[in-house]
Design an enzyme around this catalytic site. Structure first.
Site, PDB file in Angstrom:
ATOM      1  N   HIS A  96       0.857  -1.191   0.000  1.00 23.93           N
ATOM      2  CA  HIS A  96       0.000   0.000   0.000  1.00 23.93           C
ATOM      3  C   HIS A  96       0.891   1.238   0.000  1.00 23.93           C
ATOM      4  CE1 HIS A  96      -3.735   2.132   2.021  1.00 23.93           C
ATOM      5  NE2 HIS A  96      -3.052   2.960   1.238  1.00 23.93           N
TER       6      HIS A  96
ATOM      7  N   HIS B 148       1.116   4.910  -2.437  1.00 26.17           N
ATOM      8  CA  HIS B 148       0.692   5.731  -3.585  1.00 26.17           C
ATOM      9  C   HIS B 148       1.946   6.380  -4.154  1.00 26.17           C
ATOM     10  CE1 HIS B 148      -3.617   5.630  -2.278  1.00 26.17           C
ATOM     11  NE2 HIS B 148      -3.032   5.426  -1.102  1.00 26.17           N
TER      12      HIS B 148
ATOM     13  N   HIS C 296      -9.769   1.294  -0.627  1.00 24.68           N
ATOM     14  CA  HIS C 296      -9.610   1.938   0.677  1.00 24.68           C
ATOM     15  C   HIS C 296     -10.991   1.907   1.340  1.00 24.68           C
ATOM     16  CE1 HIS C 296      -5.887   3.387  -0.988  1.00 24.68           C
ATOM     17  NE2 HIS C 296      -5.630   4.202   0.022  1.00 24.68           N
TER      18      HIS C 296
ATOM     19  N   GLU D 208     -11.138   3.737   6.663  1.00 26.13           N
ATOM     20  CA  GLU D 208     -10.056   4.635   7.110  1.00 26.13           C
ATOM     21  C   GLU D 208     -10.715   5.743   7.935  1.00 26.13           C
ATOM     22  OE1 GLU D 208      -8.073   6.754   3.942  1.00 26.13           O
ATOM     23  OE2 GLU D 208      -6.332   7.264   5.173  1.00 26.13           O
TER      24      GLU D 208
HETATM   25  N1  ADE Z   1      -4.790   8.858  -1.557  1.00 26.21           N
HETATM   26  C1  ADE Z   1      -3.521   8.945  -1.118  1.00 26.21           C
HETATM   27  N2  ADE Z   1      -3.454   8.604   0.168  1.00 26.21           N
HETATM   28  C2  ADE Z   1      -4.727   8.300   0.560  1.00 26.21           C
HETATM   29  C3  ADE Z   1      -5.311   7.875   1.777  1.00 26.21           C
HETATM   30  N3  ADE Z   1      -4.601   7.685   2.886  1.00 26.21           N
HETATM   31  N4  ADE Z   1      -6.648   7.670   1.801  1.00 26.21           N
HETATM   32  C4  ADE Z   1      -7.380   7.863   0.711  1.00 26.21           C
HETATM   33  N5  ADE Z   1      -6.877   8.254  -0.452  1.00 26.21           N
HETATM   34  C5  ADE Z   1      -5.563   8.467  -0.531  1.00 26.21           C
HETATM   35 ZN    ZN Z   2      -3.750   4.826   0.720  1.00 29.09          ZN
END
Ligand code: ADE
Ligand code: ZN
Length: 343
Positions: free
Chosen positions: A20, A22, A200, A203
């Site tokens: 995970h 980005h 995701h 969160e």
């Molecule tokens: N894009 C980059 N980081 C993210 C995160 N923690 N939650 C949702 N979208 C994201």
């Molecule tokens: Zn993320």
């Protein structure tokens, strides 16, 4: 700080996977300024220091606003190549041997940067990373959930032309008010086209979104999933069905998903049999790559070497590698574990 020096050496040295991250979140301020200069783009901050000082977030949205603004310095294939190379070098220094990498196509195509430019730069760097460092990788474009499903479908059509370079599709960006259900049709099409899915969920959003990601989007993994603990039947399901969570501790702290790393749910999840993994999310913004994430949690939750070893094994088991590849990597970690004799 971890007082046990051998544990920090163990964490650093053990071969591991990251599932995970980005790629746009690996763009360090120094590189952002370099790209801005070579592309003739003005950044609203005067210096690297001033930019870093802006990295104080009260929630996910405050972070996303800065993260999308940061990504606007990325214009050329070379920019995407350089950014990805920089991440791979860092990952290699922490003994990451396999990385599954997210990118956000719509945050670039919406600025007039073509999907081809983005994926060609990233893909070429991943090929280089394989040759230079022996890091294997998978690529996962994510749909931005704050945009509509038509835009996601259009992205899928373009991305679908790169079937050989893409393993799965994901869902990210602003979670609250954008439930997985909004993307049911798109994810149906993703799976029909032969790709895997992740999302995701949980969160900032509720446990219900984790259920929806599983039931509606048919995901193979949940990204984050912190709020799963609010629902005992969900925890039981995740555990029984071995649906992995890609947990990102420093991200959770920086985005105030948890108040204190000592209260992070990872250990409780492990105790309840959930397959959790440790990851960095957006390391350039949250103060640490995967190694620092392991270190921070080991310190605050008092994780021992056996628990770290379990988390590392999970990182391979939960990956999209095939069984033979998993076996080879799990064995590498096992050999390191066996040989590790601190003085
Ligand atoms: N894009 C980059 N980081 C993210 C995160 N923690 N939650 C949702 N979208 C994201
Ligand atoms: Zn993320």
């Amino acid at each position: 700080m971890i007082s046990d020096k051998s544990l920090s050496e163990y964490i650093k040295g053990i071969p591991k996977a990251e599932l995970h991250v980005h790629i746009e979140g690996t763009l360090e301020p120094e590189l952002m300024f370099e790209f801005a200069e070579r592309n003739g783009i003005k950044i609203k901050y005067k210096s690297v220091q001033e930019l870093r000082e802006a990295y104080n977030f009260n929630n996910l949205q405050e972070f996303l606003d800065i993260y999308y603004a940061g990504a606007s310095v990325l214009l050329t294939e070379q920019d995407f190549f350089d950014m990805t190379c920089s991440y791979l070098q860092k990952a290699h220094s922490q003994n990451v041997i396999h990385a599954e990498i997210f990118f956000d196509p719509q945050s670039h195509t919406s600025r007039g940067i073509s999907f081809d430019t983005v994926i060609k730069g990233i893909h070429r760097a991943l090929e280089d990373g394989k040759t230079k460092f022996g890091i294997s990788s998978k690529l996962i474009p994510c749909f931005l959930r704050h945009l509509d499903s038509d835009s996601a479908m259009e992205t899928l059509k373009t991305a679908g032309q790169y079937k050989d370079w893409i393993t799965a599709f994901g869902l990210d960006s602003s979670e609250k008010g954008n439930p997985p259900l909004k993307f049911q049709k798109v994810f149906d099409a993703v799976r029909e086209a032969g790709f895997l899915t992740v999302a995701h969920a949980g969160e900032e959003g509720p446990a219900e979104y984790v259920w929806e990601a599983i039931d509606v989007l048919k995901v193979s993994r949940i990204d984050h999933g912190n709020r799963s603990l609010d629902d005992a039947s969900l925890v039981e399901y995740l555990s029984r069905e071995k649906i992995p969570l890609t947990v990102c501790p420093l991200s959770n702290l920086k985005l105030k998903v948890v108040k204190d790393l000592k209260k992070h749910p990872l250990k409780e999840m492990m105790k309840r049999g959930v397959m959790v993994t440790i990851n960095s999310d957006d390391p350039a913004y949250f103060g640490g790559y995967v190694g620092e994430n392991y270190m921070a949690l080991a310190d605050s939750l008092d994780l021992n070497r056996e628990e770290i070893y379990q988390l590392v094994q999970n990182s391979f088991t939960a990956s999209f590698l095939n069984d033979d590849e998993k076996k080879i990597m799990v064995t590498k970690a096992a050999e390191f574990n066996f040989d590790f004799n601190p003085v």
